[in-house]
Each structure stands twice: as C-alpha cells, then as structure tokens.
Motif scaffolding. Structure first.
Motif, PDB file in Angstrom:
ATOM      1  N   GLU A 190      46.474  50.073  50.882  1.00 55.81           N
ATOM      2  CA  GLU A 190      47.351  50.985  50.159  1.00 55.81           C
ATOM      3  C   GLU A 190      48.488  50.186  49.530  1.00 55.81           C
ATOM      4  O   GLU A 190      49.123  49.365  50.203  1.00 55.81           O
ATOM      5  CB  GLU A 190      47.922  52.049  51.104  1.00 55.81           C
ATOM      6  CG  GLU A 190      46.883  53.003  51.668  1.00 55.81           C
ATOM      7  CD  GLU A 190      47.501  54.063  52.551  1.00 55.81           C
ATOM      8  OE1 GLU A 190      48.741  54.002  52.762  1.00 55.81           O
ATOM      9  OE2 GLU A 190      46.771  54.943  53.028  1.00 55.81           O
ATOM     10  N   ASN A 191      48.720  50.430  48.237  1.00 56.43           N
ATOM     11  CA  ASN A 191      49.797  49.730  47.512  1.00 56.43           C
ATOM     12  C   ASN A 191      49.655  48.212  47.622  1.00 56.43           C
ATOM     13  O   ASN A 191      50.650  47.483  47.733  1.00 56.43           O
ATOM     14  CB  ASN A 191      51.170  50.162  48.052  1.00 56.43           C
ATOM     15  CG  ASN A 191      51.407  51.651  47.898  1.00 56.43           C
ATOM     16  OD1 ASN A 191      51.015  52.243  46.899  1.00 56.43           O
ATOM     17  ND2 ASN A 191      52.015  52.253  48.890  1.00 56.43           N
ATOM     18  N   SER A 192      48.412  47.748  47.614  1.00 55.49           N
ATOM     19  CA  SER A 192      48.148  46.307  47.681  1.00 55.49           C
ATOM     20  C   SER A 192      47.593  45.833  46.342  1.00 55.49           C
ATOM     21  O   SER A 192      46.844  46.542  45.674  1.00 55.49           O
ATOM     22  CB  SER A 192      47.145  45.994  48.797  1.00 55.49           C
ATOM     23  OG  SER A 192      47.656  46.380  50.048  1.00 55.49           O
ATOM     24  N   ILE A 193      47.982  44.620  45.956  1.00 54.76           N
ATOM     25  CA  ILE A 193      47.537  44.029  44.698  1.00 54.76           C
ATOM     26  C   ILE A 193      46.759  42.753  44.998  1.00 54.76           C
ATOM     27  O   ILE A 193      47.235  41.879  45.724  1.00 54.76           O
ATOM     28  CB  ILE A 193      48.728  43.710  43.775  1.00 54.76           C
ATOM     29  CG1 ILE A 193      49.499  44.994  43.445  1.00 54.76           C
ATOM     30  CG2 ILE A 193      48.253  43.027  42.492  1.00 54.76           C
ATOM     31  CD1 ILE A 193      50.789  44.740  42.669  1.00 54.76           C
ATOM     32  N   ILE A 194      45.540  42.666  44.460  1.00 51.80           N
ATOM     33  CA  ILE A 194      44.721  41.459  44.599  1.00 51.80           C
ATOM     34  C   ILE A 194      44.547  40.877  43.199  1.00 51.80           C
ATOM     35  O   ILE A 194      43.802  41.428  42.385  1.00 51.80           O
ATOM     36  CB  ILE A 194      43.358  41.785  45.232  1.00 51.80           C
ATOM     37  CG1 ILE A 194      43.567  42.457  46.587  1.00 51.80           C
ATOM     38  CG2 ILE A 194      42.516  40.520  45.382  1.00 51.80           C
ATOM     39  CD1 ILE A 194      42.300  42.943  47.247  1.00 51.80           C
ATOM     40  N   PRO A 195      45.242  39.783  42.865  1.00 52.99           N
ATOM     41  CA  PRO A 195      45.190  39.230  41.502  1.00 52.99           C
ATOM     42  C   PRO A 195      43.787  38.795  41.107  1.00 52.99           C
ATOM     43  O   PRO A 195      42.908  38.588  41.950  1.00 52.99           O
ATOM     44  CB  PRO A 195      46.140  38.023  41.591  1.00 52.99           C
ATOM     45  CG  PRO A 195      47.011  38.296  42.774  1.00 52.99           C
ATOM     46  CD  PRO A 195      46.149  39.045  43.745  1.00 52.99           C
ATOM     47  N   VAL A 196      43.591  38.649  39.802  1.00 52.87           N
ATOM     48  CA  VAL A 196      42.311  38.201  39.258  1.00 52.87           C
ATOM     49  C   VAL A 196      41.968  36.823  39.833  1.00 52.87           C
ATOM     50  O   VAL A 196      42.807  35.926  39.880  1.00 52.87           O
ATOM     51  CB  VAL A 196      42.365  38.148  37.719  1.00 52.87           C
ATOM     52  CG1 VAL A 196      41.054  37.582  37.166  1.00 52.87           C
ATOM     53  CG2 VAL A 196      42.634  39.533  37.141  1.00 52.87           C
ATOM     54  N   GLY A 197      40.734  36.661  40.255  1.00 51.60           N
ATOM     55  CA  GLY A 197      40.288  35.396  40.842  1.00 51.60           C
ATOM     56  C   GLY A 197      40.316  35.409  42.355  1.00 51.60           C
ATOM     57  O   GLY A 197      39.594  34.652  43.002  1.00 51.60           O
ATOM     58  N   TYR A 198      41.161  36.263  42.936  1.00 52.88           N
ATOM     59  CA  TYR A 198      41.264  36.374  44.386  1.00 52.88           C
ATOM     60  C   TYR A 198      40.370  37.522  44.877  1.00 52.88           C
ATOM     61  O   TYR A 198      40.130  38.488  44.158  1.00 52.88           O
ATOM     62  CB  TYR A 198      42.710  36.641  44.809  1.00 52.88           C
ATOM     63  CG  TYR A 198      43.651  35.492  44.525  1.00 52.88           C
ATOM     64  CD1 TYR A 198      43.953  34.553  45.509  1.00 52.88           C
ATOM     65  CD2 TYR A 198      44.250  35.348  43.280  1.00 52.88           C
ATOM     66  CE1 TYR A 198      44.820  33.503  45.254  1.00 52.88           C
ATOM     67  CE2 TYR A 198      45.117  34.298  43.008  1.00 52.88           C
ATOM     68  CZ  TYR A 198      45.399  33.379  43.994  1.00 52.88           C
ATOM     69  OH  TYR A 198      46.258  32.340  43.740  1.00 52.88           O
ATOM     70  N   SER A 199      39.910  37.421  46.096  1.00 54.89           N
ATOM     71  CA  SER A 199      39.063  38.472  46.666  1.00 54.89           C
ATOM     72  C   SER A 199      39.243  38.488  48.176  1.00 54.89           C
ATOM     73  O   SER A 199      39.698  37.506  48.779  1.00 54.89           O
ATOM     74  CB  SER A 199      37.587  38.243  46.311  1.00 54.89           C
ATOM     75  OG  SER A 199      37.145  36.992  46.830  1.00 54.89           O
ATOM     76  N   VAL A 200      38.870  39.613  48.780  1.00 53.31           N
ATOM     77  CA  VAL A 200      38.973  39.785  50.229  1.00 53.31           C
ATOM     78  C   VAL A 200      37.640  39.416  50.867  1.00 53.31           C
ATOM     79  O   VAL A 200      36.589  39.900  50.454  1.00 53.31           O
ATOM     80  CB  VAL A 200      39.352  41.231  50.587  1.00 53.31           C
ATOM     81  CG1 VAL A 200      39.430  41.404  52.106  1.00 53.31           C
ATOM     82  CG2 VAL A 200      40.678  41.602  49.942  1.00 53.31           C
ATOM     83  N   GLY A 201      37.691  38.558  51.882  1.00 48.95           N
ATOM     84  CA  GLY A 201      36.483  38.169  52.601  1.00 48.95           C
ATOM     85  C   GLY A 201      36.147  39.173  53.693  1.00 48.95           C
ATOM     86  O   GLY A 201      36.617  40.316  53.680  1.00 48.95           O
ATOM     87  N   ASP A 202      35.332  38.767  54.646  1.00 43.75           N
ATOM     88  CA  ASP A 202      34.934  39.646  55.753  1.00 43.75           C
ATOM     89  C   ASP A 202      36.110  39.806  56.714  1.00 43.75           C
ATOM     90  O   ASP A 202      36.572  38.841  57.328  1.00 43.75           O
ATOM     91  CB  ASP A 202      33.731  39.056  56.490  1.00 43.75           C
ATOM     92  CG  ASP A 202      32.480  39.051  55.626  1.00 43.75           C
ATOM     93  OD1 ASP A 202      32.381  39.924  54.750  1.00 43.75           O
ATOM     94  OD2 ASP A 202      31.617  38.175  55.835  1.00 43.75           O
ATOM     95  N   ILE A 203      36.586  41.036  56.838  1.00 44.32           N
ATOM     96  CA  ILE A 203      37.739  41.335  57.680  1.00 44.32           C
ATOM     97  C   ILE A 203      37.335  41.248  59.151  1.00 44.32           C
ATOM     98  O   ILE A 203      36.268  41.698  59.544  1.00 44.32           O
ATOM     99  CB  ILE A 203      38.293  42.726  57.341  1.00 44.32           C
ATOM    100  CG1 ILE A 203      38.840  42.724  55.904  1.00 44.32           C
ATOM    101  CG2 ILE A 203      39.371  43.150  58.317  1.00 44.32           C
ATOM    102  CD1 ILE A 203      39.279  44.072  55.408  1.00 44.32           C
ATOM    103  N   VAL A 204      38.217  40.666  59.960  1.00 40.55           N
ATOM    104  CA  VAL A 204      37.943  40.469  61.379  1.00 40.55           C
ATOM    105  C   VAL A 204      38.849  41.398  62.190  1.00 40.55           C
ATOM    106  O   VAL A 204      40.069  41.401  62.019  1.00 40.55           O
ATOM    107  CB  VAL A 204      38.183  39.009  61.800  1.00 40.55           C
ATOM    108  CG1 VAL A 204      37.895  38.837  63.297  1.00 40.55           C
ATOM    109  CG2 VAL A 204      37.299  38.071  60.985  1.00 40.55           C
ATOM    110  N   LEU A 205      38.226  42.198  63.098  1.00 40.81           N
ATOM    111  CA  LEU A 205      38.942  43.123  63.973  1.00 40.81           C
ATOM    112  C   LEU A 205      38.659  42.796  65.430  1.00 40.81           C
ATOM    113  O   LEU A 205      37.676  42.123  65.744  1.00 40.81           O
ATOM    114  CB  LEU A 205      38.510  44.569  63.695  1.00 40.81           C
ATOM    115  CG  LEU A 205      38.825  45.157  62.321  1.00 40.81           C
ATOM    116  CD1 LEU A 205      37.993  46.408  62.093  1.00 40.81           C
ATOM    117  CD2 LEU A 205      40.296  45.499  62.218  1.00 40.81           C
TER     118      LEU A 205
END
Length: 268
Positions: free
Chosen positions: A81-96
């Motif tokens: 929520e209300n998070s910005i991921i700039p161009v070129g960046y990406s989220v990997g596999d989230i660890v819980l």
C-alpha cells in the motif's frame, strides 16, 4: 450474544424483595442438536431461591444457530500500500516465518475467508527490506476483513523479508595486455557489447555501468579472442538475463603494414 428474558415469580414478599437478576439461573439443553442449522430450544430454570415459584416469562424458547467446527490453513498474501517500485526494480520471492494462518471456527464463517492479508507501507523500494512484527488480517475474496466471534486464529506477529531486484544494462570492456594497440591502429568489435543483468539491487548498483572482461594479447596471431563473464565480475547472486556468459572480441587493424625480412643468426 446475551439474551434477556423477563421472568415473573410468585412467593413471599420478603424473599422476592431481595432477589436480583443474578439469582435467576436459566439454561438451554443443546445435547439434542445433531446437525447444523437454526434450532429453537426450550428455556429451563435452576431452582429458584427461597421457595419462589415460576409464573410466566416473556419467552419460553431461544433460537440458536449451530454449525460444524472446522480448521483450515489460510494462505498469507503480502500486498503493498502506497509503495513505489521504480522502473527496472522488481520484488523477488517474499520470505515469511510461515506461509499459512491456521483458522478454527464455524464452517459457514470460515468458508468466507479467502486469504490472510499482510499490508505493507514501504514507500519507494530500491533496496531489500525486512518489515518486523506485522499481523495478518483475515479477508474475503473482495479484500474485506472477515469479522466473526465464531472464528479464531493464532494472532502471530510475523517478520516479512522483501527482496528487491534490479535489471540493468552493463557495457563490456576489454584492455590490451602489452599496450601495443590503441584506438588509432586497432578496431575491436565486441559481441555482445552489452549485457542485461539481474540481481539484488545493491549488488547490481555496485557493478557500475561497465565491467572489464579481460585483455587482448597483441602478440597472438589470432584476430579473435573469447572472454568469460565470471561470477566474480558481477557479484553474488547477479546473473546475466540477456546475452551470453562469453564475449567474443574481433580485432581489425588500421594503418599497420606487415613486412617480412631475413635476419642473420649472428645478428641476434
């Protein structure tokens, strides 16, 4: 949910005058319920104090909804929520800490639950981050929270690790082993001349805009040289997305003449 019933009793005035609602004990027998659904149950009373006797009540029955108790594992879904991921960046596999929340309760209510949501407010994401002590919320398929007094689950606060990756184009560079060649007398074509790499954002940014893959040996008679792109050049966990792990350097010469001549052995 509390149920309130007005009860009329008969007895000595001295006894009834001292009674309060706490002295009247009522109950329903649920032992006959064998299936889910709505049931009408007779209200029964414990013996009244001081010899008082029952006259009447505002209701003789109560309605009770019975359901089958079930236990299921609800998958955890991390949302931003209300998070910005700039161009070129990406989220990997989230660890819980865990992938599921164990939920127990009335089947009708449990079946409404589609996921356990963790909402993260991280701002601009250009680095991997760990968010500590977040609580999953049970939600239906529309994303609305499911609230029910007949549902319980372990309210365990979790840590969430969010890896952030970066894809970046990197130039390939080569050097000369002996310093004989330069831009005036030599042209070098690299294939590929650029590669696209991906990895942890900090590791990729640490590479810079180019990598040096090796030096051309000017004493070699070949005009084609092959260099390997090694892990040490890129850093831990950084991989080549497009291109290859090998670079071919093709050398052509300008302004250079080749002459053969004989040298007598005694002149060496």
């Amino acid at each position: 949910e509390n149920i309130y019933i007005d009860v009329v009793l008969q007895g000595k005035k001295s006894v009834l005058g001292k009674l309060t609602s706490e002295d009247i004990k009522a109950y329903v027998d649920v032992s006959a319920i064998t299936e889910a659904g709505t049931h009408s149950l007779e209200i029964k009373y414990m013996p009244f104090p001081g010899g008082a006797t029952f006259v009447s009540a505002s209701s003789g029955t109560v309605s009770m909804v019975a359901d089958i108790t079930t236990t299921v594992n609800i998958p955890i879904n991390v949302k931003f929520e209300n998070s910005i991921i700039p161009v070129g960046y990406s989220v990997g596999d989230i660890v819980l800490n865990t992938e599921y929340v164990t939920v127990t309760g009335a089947r009708t209510d449990v079946e409404k639950i589609a996921e356990a949501v963790i909402a993260l407010k991280t701002g601009t994401l250009t680095r991997s981050v760990t968010v500590k002590d977040v609580l999953p919320v049970l939600c239906d398929k529309n994303g609305d929270e499911v609230r029910s007094e007949y549902v319980s689950y372990s309210r365990e606060y979790l840590d969430v690790y969010v890896p952030i990756y970066l894809e970046k184009e990197i130039k390939i560079k080569v050097g000369y082993q002996h310093g004989y060649f330069n831009e005036k007398n030599t042209s070098v074509i690299l294939s590929p001349s650029k590669i696209l790499v991906r990895g942890d954002a900090e590791e990729v940014e640490a590479i810079g805009d180019s990598i040096h893959v090796g030096n051309i040996n000017e004493k070699s008679t070949s005009n084609s040289f092959v260099f390997d792109i090694t892990k040490s050049m890129l850093g831990d966990g950084v991989t080549v997305v497009t291109g290859t792990s090998k670079v071919v350097a093709t050398v052509s010469y300008t302004g250079i003449e080749v002459t053969e001549f004989l040298v007598e052995s005694e002149n060496f």
